[in-house]
Every structure is written in C-alpha cells, then in structure tokens.
Design a protein around this motif. Structure first.
Motif, PDB file in Angstrom:
ATOM      1  N   GLY A  49      49.921  40.334  50.529  1.00  0.00           N
ATOM      2  CA  GLY A  49      48.568  40.872  50.494  1.00  0.00           C
ATOM      3  C   GLY A  49      48.283  41.715  51.712  1.00  0.00           C
ATOM      4  O   GLY A  49      49.150  41.905  52.573  1.00  0.00           O
ATOM      5  N   ILE A  50      47.079  42.235  51.788  1.00  0.00           N
ATOM      6  CA  ILE A  50      46.645  43.070  52.895  1.00  0.00           C
ATOM      7  C   ILE A  50      45.601  42.310  53.703  1.00  0.00           C
ATOM      8  O   ILE A  50      44.744  41.625  53.152  1.00  0.00           O
ATOM      9  CB  ILE A  50      46.044  44.390  52.381  1.00  0.00           C
ATOM     10  CG1 ILE A  50      47.108  45.211  51.652  1.00  0.00           C
ATOM     11  CG2 ILE A  50      45.458  45.220  53.516  1.00  0.00           C
ATOM     12  CD1 ILE A  50      48.212  45.734  52.539  1.00  0.00           C
ATOM     13  N   SER A  51      45.663  42.437  55.026  1.00  0.00           N
ATOM     14  CA  SER A  51      44.669  41.777  55.886  1.00  0.00           C
ATOM     15  C   SER A  51      43.294  42.388  55.661  1.00  0.00           C
ATOM     16  O   SER A  51      43.159  43.518  55.173  1.00  0.00           O
ATOM     17  CB  SER A  51      45.076  41.912  57.354  1.00  0.00           C
ATOM     18  OG  SER A  51      45.084  43.271  57.741  1.00  0.00           O
ATOM     19  N   SER A  52      42.259  41.654  56.024  1.00  0.00           N
ATOM     20  CA  SER A  52      40.885  42.111  55.806  1.00  0.00           C
ATOM     21  C   SER A  52      40.574  43.390  56.581  1.00  0.00           C
ATOM     22  O   SER A  52      39.689  44.152  56.190  1.00  0.00           O
ATOM     23  CB  SER A  52      39.897  41.007  56.203  1.00  0.00           C
ATOM     24  OG  SER A  52      40.097  40.625  57.549  1.00  0.00           O
ATOM     25  N   LEU A 192      61.632  47.655  46.121  1.00  0.00           N
ATOM     26  CA  LEU A 192      60.722  48.753  45.818  1.00  0.00           C
ATOM     27  C   LEU A 192      60.539  49.625  47.046  1.00  0.00           C
ATOM     28  O   LEU A 192      60.733  49.176  48.173  1.00  0.00           O
ATOM     29  CB  LEU A 192      59.366  48.196  45.395  1.00  0.00           C
ATOM     30  CG  LEU A 192      59.301  47.374  44.106  1.00  0.00           C
ATOM     31  CD1 LEU A 192      57.911  46.784  43.956  1.00  0.00           C
ATOM     32  CD2 LEU A 192      59.640  48.224  42.902  1.00  0.00           C
ATOM     33  N   SER A 193      60.130  50.862  46.819  1.00  0.00           N
ATOM     34  CA  SER A 193      59.739  51.664  47.967  1.00  0.00           C
ATOM     35  C   SER A 193      58.508  51.022  48.593  1.00  0.00           C
ATOM     36  O   SER A 193      57.696  50.401  47.899  1.00  0.00           O
ATOM     37  CB  SER A 193      59.425  53.097  47.540  1.00  0.00           C
ATOM     38  OG  SER A 193      58.248  53.137  46.760  1.00  0.00           O
ATOM     39  N   ALA A 194      58.377  51.147  49.902  1.00  0.00           N
ATOM     40  CA  ALA A 194      57.253  50.516  50.601  1.00  0.00           C
ATOM     41  C   ALA A 194      55.923  51.022  50.060  1.00  0.00           C
ATOM     42  O   ALA A 194      54.974  50.248  49.905  1.00  0.00           O
ATOM     43  CB  ALA A 194      57.361  50.783  52.096  1.00  0.00           C
ATOM     44  N   LEU A 198      52.879  48.762  48.438  1.00  0.00           N
ATOM     45  CA  LEU A 198      51.527  48.824  48.989  1.00  0.00           C
ATOM     46  C   LEU A 198      50.518  49.256  47.938  1.00  0.00           C
ATOM     47  O   LEU A 198      49.393  48.732  47.889  1.00  0.00           O
ATOM     48  CB  LEU A 198      51.480  49.769  50.182  1.00  0.00           C
ATOM     49  CG  LEU A 198      51.616  49.147  51.574  1.00  0.00           C
ATOM     50  CD1 LEU A 198      50.414  48.288  51.901  1.00  0.00           C
ATOM     51  CD2 LEU A 198      52.893  48.343  51.709  1.00  0.00           C
ATOM     52  N   ASN A 199      50.888  50.190  47.091  1.00  0.00           N
ATOM     53  CA  ASN A 199      49.993  50.634  46.026  1.00  0.00           C
ATOM     54  C   ASN A 199      49.663  49.510  45.063  1.00  0.00           C
ATOM     55  O   ASN A 199      48.517  49.350  44.624  1.00  0.00           O
ATOM     56  CB  ASN A 199      50.609  51.807  45.254  1.00  0.00           C
ATOM     57  CG  ASN A 199      50.513  53.118  46.006  1.00  0.00           C
ATOM     58  OD1 ASN A 199      49.670  53.273  46.889  1.00  0.00           O
ATOM     59  ND2 ASN A 199      51.369  54.066  45.660  1.00  0.00           N
TER      60      ASN A 199
END
Length: 211
Positions: A49-52, A192-194, A198-199
């Motif tokens: 996941g992504i940080s806030s 996967l490509s980074a 991310l997408n």
C-alpha cells in the motif's frame, strides 16, 4: 431431451470457468496456514500500500501469532527484487531491539534456489536511507521511500520467516521456516514494472491499502 442438452451446456460452461487462469492481485500475497510451525513463524498475508503522506510504499506482513522470547536468530523478512535483490529484517522476538538495515545480495545459495531463493549471504548497504520497519500486532510494516524506486525497473516482493545470523556487515540466511508464496497454485512468475505496481496500488479500489 431438453434436460440432456441443458446438462451438456452447463458442463461446457463449468469446464470453461475452471480452466481459466485467474490473474492474482499483484498488491496482495495470501499464504496458506501451516500448523506444522509456530504461529509467529507462519505468514498469513503480505499487502502492499501507500503511506498516508504518499511518500512511502508500505508492505504489511501478517503472521498467525507473535512471541516475546525465543531464538534471537529468528526474523520476519521482506524480500525485494528491484534491479538487485534486497532484504529487510524484523526480529520475531518483540522485545529484541530493531535496527533498520538494508542488505543486498552478496552470493547465491549452494542449495535449491527455486525452492528457497532467499538462502545465502547478503551484505549491508549503508547508502540506502529513509527505510523503516515498524513492529505491529502479529507482524510488521516495512516502509520504502518512493524516491528510491526506479520506475523504469521491474519490482517484485515477497516475505519469509527465517533463521539467520548477522556478523559485522554480513547477513547469512541458513534456514527458511515459511515463505508467503508457498503452496499457491497461481503465482506471477514475472515481476511487474514499478510504475504498473504503483498504478494498481493507487487505483480507487485500493484506497483501503493506505497506511
């Protein structure tokens, strides 16, 4: 006659459905429960996941249990392949002090790398900064700065519980207790490509994967 035709159609549809290969969600690795090992060594899930603050890529690794004491050589390990092979360690024992150190592959295992690709020796990479590891209930969160990621390079991740020894700047992993991908029948064998990863993490359906 109509009943026989209907049965034949249902059989063909069912066969078609079961023959399809389902592309797994690249953000999540779900690992089968293994009751032959201790709960704190049994990985159940890895989630990206992504940080806030949108500055870090977070990998949450959950285990079936946790412990305060035991072998000081047991670790929860995040394995990143991104141009090179990197590992981050979190002690299984909650009372053990944790130092955020990133190790880079030094040599390959002499054993079966397909069965246990993490075995072998790694060396400390002192140039990698702003990485972080946070113990959580039954697991850990591994934080990687987005500005470290090369979006032109593929990225893959998995997690292990291992027995390892640290000597100076060298890490040697000599035993694997559990591997998050173990037992899965559908595995993305290619990273996967980074930017693709991310997408997928940042799509509206993955808002819950924010930490």
């Amino acid at each position: 006659m109509n009943r026989m035709i209907l049965v034949a159609i249902l059989f063909m549809v069912t066969k078609s459905v079961f023959s399809m290969t389902i592309d797994p969600d690249p953000r999540i690795i779900v690992s089968f429960m293994d009751k032959t090992i201790s709960p704190e060594l049994d990985i159940l899930r890895v989630m990206a996941g992504i940080s806030s603050d949108n500055n870090h890529l977070i990998f949450e690794v959950k285990t079936r249990g946790e412990r305060l004491q035991g072998s000081k050589r047991d670790y929860l390990l995040l394995h990143i392949t991104h141009g090179k092979t990197y590992v981050l360690l979190l002690p299984i024992n909650k009372e053990k002090e944790n130092q955020v150190i990133v190790y880079e592959r030094l040599s390959q295992s002499n054993g079966d790398d397909h069965a246990s690709p993490i075995l072998g020796r790694f060396i400390r990479n002192s140039s990698l900064m702003n990485f972080n590891i946070t113990p959580i209930s039954q697991g850990g969160e591994f934080s990687i700065p987005l500005d470290w990621i090369d979006f032109n390079t593929n990225l893959s991740f998995d997690a292990y519980t291992v027995q390892a020894k640290v000597k100076g700047n060298t890490l040697e992993i000599d035993k694997v207790y559990d591997w998050a991908r173990k037992g899965r029948t559908h595995i993305n064998k290619e990273s996967l490509s980074a930017i693709t990863l991310l997408n997928k993490i940042c799509t509206p359906t993955s808002n819950k994967q924010r930490f």
